[in-house]
Write a protein that holds these residues in place. Structure first.
Motif, PDB file in Angstrom:
ATOM      1  N   ARG A   1       0.841  -1.205   0.000  1.00 12.87           N
ATOM      2  CA  ARG A   1       0.000   0.000   0.000  1.00 12.87           C
ATOM      3  C   ARG A   1       0.870   1.248   0.000  1.00 12.87           C
ATOM      4  NH1 ARG A   1      -3.998   2.839  -1.817  1.00 12.87           N
ATOM      5  NH2 ARG A   1      -4.858   4.285  -0.306  1.00 12.87           N
TER       6      ARG A   1
ATOM      7  N   VAL B   1      -1.158  12.718   2.501  1.00 13.15           N
ATOM      8  CA  VAL B   1      -2.406  11.981   2.683  1.00 13.15           C
ATOM      9  C   VAL B   1      -2.710  11.850   4.170  1.00 13.15           C
ATOM     10  CG1 VAL B   1      -2.114  10.658   0.548  1.00 13.15           C
ATOM     11  CG2 VAL B   1      -1.297   9.684   2.708  1.00 13.15           C
ATOM     12  N   ASP B   2      -3.968  11.610   4.467  1.00 14.97           N
ATOM     13  CA  ASP B   2      -4.358  11.305   5.826  1.00 14.97           C
ATOM     14  C   ASP B   2      -3.769   9.946   6.191  1.00 14.97           C
ATOM     15  OD1 ASP B   2      -6.469  12.166   8.037  1.00 14.97           O
ATOM     16  OD2 ASP B   2      -6.581   9.977   7.801  1.00 14.97           O
TER      17      ASP B   2
ATOM     18  N   THR C   1      -4.919   7.499   7.576  1.00 15.63           N
ATOM     19  CA  THR C   1      -5.822   6.375   7.307  1.00 15.63           C
ATOM     20  C   THR C   1      -5.650   5.832   5.893  1.00 15.63           C
ATOM     21  OG1 THR C   1      -7.631   7.850   6.682  1.00 15.63           O
ATOM     22  CG2 THR C   1      -7.544   7.135   8.994  1.00 15.63           C
ATOM     23  N   GLU C   2      -5.178   6.665   4.967  1.00  9.44           N
ATOM     24  CA  GLU C   2      -4.947   6.213   3.587  1.00  9.44           C
ATOM     25  C   GLU C   2      -3.873   5.134   3.521  1.00  9.44           C
ATOM     26  OE1 GLU C   2      -6.415   6.778   0.522  1.00  9.44           O
ATOM     27  OE2 GLU C   2      -7.950   7.563   1.861  1.00  9.44           O
TER      28      GLU C   2
ATOM     29  N   PHE D   1      -3.635   2.728   5.437  1.00 17.02           N
ATOM     30  CA  PHE D   1      -4.240   1.474   5.838  1.00 17.02           C
ATOM     31  C   PHE D   1      -5.480   1.124   5.023  1.00 17.02           C
ATOM     32  CE2 PHE D   1      -1.888   3.160   9.411  1.00 17.02           C
ATOM     33  CZ  PHE D   1      -1.156   2.050   9.817  1.00 17.02           C
ATOM     34  N   ASN D   2      -5.847   1.992   4.089  1.00 14.95           N
ATOM     35  CA  ASN D   2      -7.024   1.774   3.268  1.00 14.95           C
ATOM     36  C   ASN D   2      -6.871   0.495   2.449  1.00 14.95           C
ATOM     37  OD1 ASN D   2      -9.500   2.269   2.088  1.00 14.95           O
ATOM     38  ND2 ASN D   2      -8.682   3.640   0.546  1.00 14.95           N
ATOM     39  N   GLY D   3      -7.829  -0.391   2.588  1.00 12.27           N
ATOM     40  CA  GLY D   3      -7.809  -1.650   1.847  1.00 12.27           C
ATOM     41  C   GLY D   3      -7.079  -2.776   2.531  1.00 12.27           C
TER      42      GLY D   3
ATOM     43  N   ASP E   1      -6.544  -5.553   5.464  1.00 12.31           N
ATOM     44  CA  ASP E   1      -7.430  -6.372   6.284  1.00 12.31           C
ATOM     45  C   ASP E   1      -7.433  -5.822   7.703  1.00 12.31           C
ATOM     46  OD1 ASP E   1      -7.469  -9.863   7.245  1.00 12.31           O
ATOM     47  OD2 ASP E   1      -9.110  -8.469   6.968  1.00 12.31           O
ATOM     48  N   PRO E   2      -8.610  -5.593   8.289  1.00 10.12           N
ATOM     49  CA  PRO E   2      -8.657  -5.041   9.654  1.00 10.12           C
ATOM     50  C   PRO E   2      -8.072  -5.971  10.689  1.00 10.12           C
ATOM     51  CG  PRO E   2     -10.889  -5.577   8.908  1.00 10.12           C
ATOM     52  CD  PRO E   2      -9.938  -5.840   7.769  1.00 10.12           C
TER      53      PRO E   2
END
Length: 85
Positions: free
Chosen positions: A24, A74-75, A77-78, A80-82, A84-85
């Motif tokens: 990512r 980017v924030d 959170t980007e 970690f976007n996509g 797996d939680p």
């Protein structure tokens, strides 16, 4: 939440998650037009360390995660976007 033991850092799930995070990060870096060296320098991260993060070999601190997000514009959170939680 269970406590993480040192042995858990080498389990396959953690290795897979590190690799996914690195992929990512690589995607966002390429989209931003950075080389590994330029992003590492802008974020204040050692280039060799950064390369190993992208390859899923190094664990990265929260401080460095925020620095990379800032350097990418980017924030956080980007990053970690996509994943797996």
């Amino acid at each position: 939440m269970p406590n993480a033991s040192p042995a858990s850092a080498s389990t396959p799930d953690v290795a897979i998650r590190r690799r996914a995070f690195g992929l990512r990060l690589r995607e966002l870096r390429a989209d931003a037009g950075h080389t590994q060296a330029s992003l590492a320098a802008q974020a204040g991260v050692d280039r060799a360390f950064y390369v190993n993060v992208e390859n899923g070999k190094n664990n990265i601190s929260l401080d460095k995660i925020f620095a990379l997000a800032d350097a990418l514009g980017v924030d956080v959170t980007e990053l970690f976007n996509g994943l797996d939680p």
